[in-house]
Design a protein around this motif. Structure first.
Motif, PDB file in Angstrom:
ATOM      1  N   ALA A 161       0.918  -1.265   0.052  1.00  0.00           N
ATOM      2  CA  ALA A 161       0.197  -0.164   0.126  1.00  0.00           C
ATOM      3  C   ALA A 161       0.775   1.220   0.051  1.00  0.00           C
ATOM      4  O   ALA A 161       0.773   2.288  -0.819  1.00  0.00           O
ATOM      5  CB  ALA A 161      -0.962   0.007   1.201  1.00  0.00           C
ATOM      6  N   ALA A 162       1.984   1.327   0.725  1.00  0.00           N
ATOM      7  CA  ALA A 162       2.831   2.281   0.949  1.00  0.00           C
ATOM      8  C   ALA A 162       3.677   2.487  -0.396  1.00  0.00           C
ATOM      9  O   ALA A 162       3.789   3.867  -0.989  1.00  0.00           O
ATOM     10  CB  ALA A 162       3.737   2.159   2.015  1.00  0.00           C
ATOM     11  N   LEU A 163       3.885   1.432  -1.209  1.00  0.00           N
ATOM     12  CA  LEU A 163       4.523   1.520  -2.346  1.00  0.00           C
ATOM     13  C   LEU A 163       3.682   2.240  -3.524  1.00  0.00           C
ATOM     14  O   LEU A 163       4.027   3.028  -4.270  1.00  0.00           O
ATOM     15  CB  LEU A 163       4.938   0.120  -2.976  1.00  0.00           C
ATOM     16  CG  LEU A 163       5.675  -0.056  -4.329  1.00  0.00           C
ATOM     17  CD1 LEU A 163       7.071   0.845  -4.420  1.00  0.00           C
ATOM     18  CD2 LEU A 163       6.003  -1.284  -4.754  1.00  0.00           C
ATOM     19  N   GLN A 164       2.512   1.724  -3.368  1.00  0.00           N
ATOM     20  CA  GLN A 164       1.472   2.344  -4.551  1.00  0.00           C
ATOM     21  C   GLN A 164       0.975   3.591  -4.296  1.00  0.00           C
ATOM     22  O   GLN A 164       0.921   4.396  -5.138  1.00  0.00           O
ATOM     23  CB  GLN A 164       0.123   1.451  -4.255  1.00  0.00           C
ATOM     24  CG  GLN A 164       0.225  -0.021  -5.022  1.00  0.00           C
ATOM     25  CD  GLN A 164       0.530  -0.031  -6.380  1.00  0.00           C
ATOM     26  OE1 GLN A 164       0.392   0.795  -7.309  1.00  0.00           O
ATOM     27  NE2 GLN A 164       1.633  -1.303  -6.628  1.00  0.00           N
ATOM     28  N   SER A 165       0.926   4.038  -2.967  1.00  0.00           N
ATOM     29  CA  SER A 165       1.108   5.402  -2.688  1.00  0.00           C
ATOM     30  C   SER A 165       2.159   6.402  -3.122  1.00  0.00           C
ATOM     31  O   SER A 165       1.835   7.550  -3.448  1.00  0.00           O
ATOM     32  CB  SER A 165       0.698   5.774  -1.168  1.00  0.00           C
ATOM     33  OG  SER A 165      -0.280   4.965  -0.763  1.00  0.00           O
ATOM     34  N   ASP A 298      -2.879  11.421 -14.262  1.00  0.00           N
ATOM     35  CA  ASP A 298      -4.100  11.428 -13.338  1.00  0.00           C
ATOM     36  C   ASP A 298      -4.774  10.132 -13.387  1.00  0.00           C
ATOM     37  O   ASP A 298      -5.272   9.543 -12.166  1.00  0.00           O
ATOM     38  CB  ASP A 298      -5.127  12.622 -13.417  1.00  0.00           C
ATOM     39  CG  ASP A 298      -5.743  12.487 -14.824  1.00  0.00           C
ATOM     40  OD1 ASP A 298      -5.089  11.832 -15.837  1.00  0.00           O
ATOM     41  OD2 ASP A 298      -6.738  13.248 -15.126  1.00  0.00           O
ATOM     42  N   VAL A 299      -4.863   9.530 -14.563  1.00  0.00           N
ATOM     43  CA  VAL A 299      -5.611   8.118 -14.393  1.00  0.00           C
ATOM     44  C   VAL A 299      -4.602   7.108 -14.006  1.00  0.00           C
ATOM     45  O   VAL A 299      -5.055   6.335 -13.202  1.00  0.00           O
ATOM     46  CB  VAL A 299      -5.692   7.768 -16.087  1.00  0.00           C
ATOM     47  CG1 VAL A 299      -6.302   6.386 -16.139  1.00  0.00           C
ATOM     48  CG2 VAL A 299      -6.818   8.544 -16.721  1.00  0.00           C
ATOM     49  N   ARG A 300      -3.259   7.315 -14.268  1.00  0.00           N
ATOM     50  CA  ARG A 300      -2.303   6.234 -13.509  1.00  0.00           C
ATOM     51  C   ARG A 300      -2.388   6.528 -12.086  1.00  0.00           C
ATOM     52  O   ARG A 300      -2.461   5.487 -11.356  1.00  0.00           O
ATOM     53  CB  ARG A 300      -0.954   6.488 -14.116  1.00  0.00           C
ATOM     54  CG  ARG A 300      -0.846   5.879 -15.472  1.00  0.00           C
ATOM     55  CD  ARG A 300       0.478   6.661 -16.233  1.00  0.00           C
ATOM     56  NE  ARG A 300       1.574   5.898 -15.692  1.00  0.00           N
ATOM     57  CZ  ARG A 300       2.398   5.077 -15.888  1.00  0.00           C
ATOM     58  NH1 ARG A 300       1.819   4.406 -17.210  1.00  0.00           N
ATOM     59  NH2 ARG A 300       3.246   4.396 -15.514  1.00  0.00           N
ATOM     60  N   ALA A 301      -2.318   7.652 -11.379  1.00  0.00           N
ATOM     61  CA  ALA A 301      -2.546   8.017 -10.091  1.00  0.00           C
ATOM     62  C   ALA A 301      -3.605   7.154  -9.451  1.00  0.00           C
ATOM     63  O   ALA A 301      -3.542   6.593  -8.370  1.00  0.00           O
ATOM     64  CB  ALA A 301      -2.301   9.525  -9.861  1.00  0.00           C
ATOM     65  N   ALA A 302      -4.829   7.495 -10.060  1.00  0.00           N
ATOM     66  CA  ALA A 302      -6.290   6.852  -9.688  1.00  0.00           C
ATOM     67  C   ALA A 302      -5.853   5.162  -9.483  1.00  0.00           C
ATOM     68  O   ALA A 302      -6.415   4.652  -8.685  1.00  0.00           O
ATOM     69  CB  ALA A 302      -7.377   7.420 -10.509  1.00  0.00           C
ATOM     70  N   GLU A 303      -5.274   4.902 -10.436  1.00  0.00           N
ATOM     71  CA  GLU A 303      -5.190   3.194 -10.512  1.00  0.00           C
ATOM     72  C   GLU A 303      -4.195   2.779  -9.382  1.00  0.00           C
ATOM     73  O   GLU A 303      -4.337   1.942  -8.738  1.00  0.00           O
ATOM     74  CB  GLU A 303      -4.396   2.907 -11.740  1.00  0.00           C
ATOM     75  CG  GLU A 303      -4.523   1.139 -12.044  1.00  0.00           C
ATOM     76  CD  GLU A 303      -4.384   0.631 -13.198  1.00  0.00           C
ATOM     77  OE1 GLU A 303      -4.365  -0.488 -13.436  1.00  0.00           O
ATOM     78  OE2 GLU A 303      -3.961   1.430 -14.159  1.00  0.00           O
ATOM     79  N   HIS A 304      -3.188   3.489  -9.141  1.00  0.00           N
ATOM     80  CA  HIS A 304      -2.199   3.285  -8.095  1.00  0.00           C
ATOM     81  C   HIS A 304      -3.048   3.249  -6.759  1.00  0.00           C
ATOM     82  O   HIS A 304      -2.681   2.449  -5.728  1.00  0.00           O
ATOM     83  CB  HIS A 304      -0.934   3.903  -7.866  1.00  0.00           C
ATOM     84  CG  HIS A 304       0.062   4.021  -9.050  1.00  0.00           C
ATOM     85  ND1 HIS A 304       0.622   2.553  -9.131  1.00  0.00           N
ATOM     86  CD2 HIS A 304       0.412   4.501 -10.104  1.00  0.00           C
ATOM     87  CE1 HIS A 304       1.374   2.465 -10.260  1.00  0.00           C
ATOM     88  NE2 HIS A 304       1.266   3.890 -10.733  1.00  0.00           N
TER      89      HIS A 304
END
Length: 482
Positions: A161-165, A298-304
């Motif tokens: 979760a921290a990595l994806q954040s 922004d789409v990639r950020a939402a997926e992460h």
């Protein structure tokens, strides 16, 4: 328990314990299997109509290649170096990277080395021998403290979760840069358009003043009525008001550009009057897949963020299962400092513990429900982000589809109003028309010129919008210079 053992055996036992930790950690992952959500938009982007330029890939085109005006390139480069919002975004990346490092550290044992000594005195009144006693002890050890065996993936999912954040923060920084590049270019073009409008208003004011002087002299000779003089005065005042308003707008545009850049741009980088094509025109080919929107930051950020919420579910599920922690140490102990490392002074301890949740008042279940609800929220947010991206592209292409026709019609209108103004002046000078006809024709001609400037600005900003909405504006070279 504590007993003396051979030092090699003690160190071997500690090494075996650490190896067992590594082997047993992360045996089971309770997080749901992640699948990229289906795209909630049509499969193809709308057509932009007849292509007026060769199609280009926005994501492969850096902002330096997109902008063709060297002055605009210089202003954007200054903004990337000085803008405070971009600095904050970069610092957020550093913070997220450090937070991921903290979360990841939980996957590994923590080894601590320590040394200590103590000396105590027991009074004779409380001593069994009736005499005061002195006790001295020295110790040195290497210990493993409360290391959790991640059998059910709790720690690993927290790290994921921290990595994806962290990845999300990186994408947010890219999105911030794209928005900054587009905002700076828009402000620069707005300044150019308002300076052209100011120049037009001032030239119109000069023309109106000359006409007013002519009417005033004619009125003094009795050849023009007071109505014509008043009408001419009204046009002069209106032109003065327009010139003052555009003068104020130009100053405001410069202030807005300076704020975006983070410093006052040099005069040589500012636009003078209307600029020709300041940026390339990108025309997506007909039938282009909407999957290109997946490359938008922004789409990639939402997926992460969605992936991070998925991992949070795994951590919340693991809370229902037992948690095993290991504490161990190996070292030496002696009553004299010289005997601290002598034979027979070695000591070790091993203290595993297990915690089994029995009753927590529903806290674990509620935490799981929170994680599941958050995952659904992030899914909806991701879908909304994709839909918003699709609409931005569709709106920009819809505007692009009619811009050429609007510009052509406005240029034709400008030519017609120019001829009308010239004819009205000729008729007025010959006495075949009133001055009111001249004023009406002049107002129409002035309005047509202002509208054309606005349409040219719209055409330029539309190029920026298409480039930005397709995910352009980011490149590794830009990152280094930013």
């Amino acid at each position: 328990m504590q007993r003396n053992v051979h030092p090699r055996l003690a160190l071997r036992a500690l090494a075996c314990a650490a190896a067992a930790c590594a082997l047993l950690s992360g045996c089971i992952n309770l997080a749901p299997a992640y699948e990229t959500p289906a795209s909630p938009v049509p499969q193809a982007l709308p057509s932009a109509g007849a292509a007026t330029a060769a199609p280009l890939n926005a994501t492969d085109l850096s902002w330096r290649d997109f902008f063709v005006d060297p002055r605009l390139q210089g202003v954007v480069e200054l903004a990337l170096a000085n803008n405070r919002d971009l600095r904050v975004a970069a610092l957020n990346i550093e913070r997220a990277r450090a937070q991921y490092g903290i979360a990841r550290a939980g996957l590994f044992p923590t080894l601590d080395a320590g040394a200590g000594g103590s000396r105590s005195r027991t009074p004779g009144g409380v001593s069994t021998s009736g005499e005061a006693r002195y006790a001295t002890q020295y110790s040195a050890d290497l210990g493993l403290t409360a290391y959790e065996l991640d059998l059910f993936g709790r720690v690993r999912n927290l790290g994921e979760a921290a990595l994806q954040s962290y990845f999300e923060t990186e994408e947010n920084r890219r999105s911030t840069q794209i928005s900054l590049v587009a905002s700076v270019a828009t402000a620069w073009l707005q300044l150019a358009a308002d300076e052209q409008r100011l120049e037009l208003a001032r030239s119109t004011l000069d023309s109106q003043r000359k006409s007013f002087d002519l009417i005033q002299r004619s009125h003094a000779l009795g050849s023009q009525s007071g109505l014509a003089l008043a009408q001419s005065q009204s046009t002069v005042d209106a032109a003065r008001a327009d010139a003052a308003a555009f003068d104020s707008l130009v100053e405001q545009d410069r202030n807005a550009l300076a704020l975006l850049v983070g410093a006052t741009p040099p005069a040589e980088l500012l636009p003078t009057t209307a600029t020709a094509d300041a940026a390339q025109l990108l025309v997506p080919p007909a039938g282009l897949s909407s999957n290109v929107l997946q490359q938008r930051p922004d789409v990639r950020a939402a997926e992460h963020a969605l992936r991070a919420s998925n991992a949070d579910i795994g951590a919340a599920r693991a809370a229902f299962f037992p948690r095993i922690a290991l504490t161990a140490s190996a070292g030496t102990a002696s009553s004299t400092l010289s005997g601290l490392f002598a034979s027979g002074s070695k000591a070790w301890s091993f203290a595993p513990s297990i915690s089994v949740p029995i009753f927590d008042g529903g806290a674990n279940r509620s935490n799981l429900q929170v994680a599941e609800a958050q995952q659904k929220i992030q899914l909806a947010t991701y879908e909304k982000t994709v839909q918003t991206a699709f609409r931005e592209v569709a709106d920009a292409l819809a505007e692009r589809r009619t811009l050429a026709e609007r510009l052509d019609a406005q240029r034709s209108l400008l030519g017609a109003t120019s001829r009308s103004f010239e004819l009205s002046q000729a008729l007025f000078k010959s006495g075949a028309s009133s001055f009111l006809d001249v004023l009406d024709a002049q107002r129409a001609y002035y309005a047509a010129q202002q509208t054309l400037i606005g349409l040219q600005l719209t055409e330029q900003t539309n190029r920026l919008t298409i480039y930005k909405s397709l995910g352009g504006g980011w490149s590794e070279g830009a990152e280094k210079n930013g």
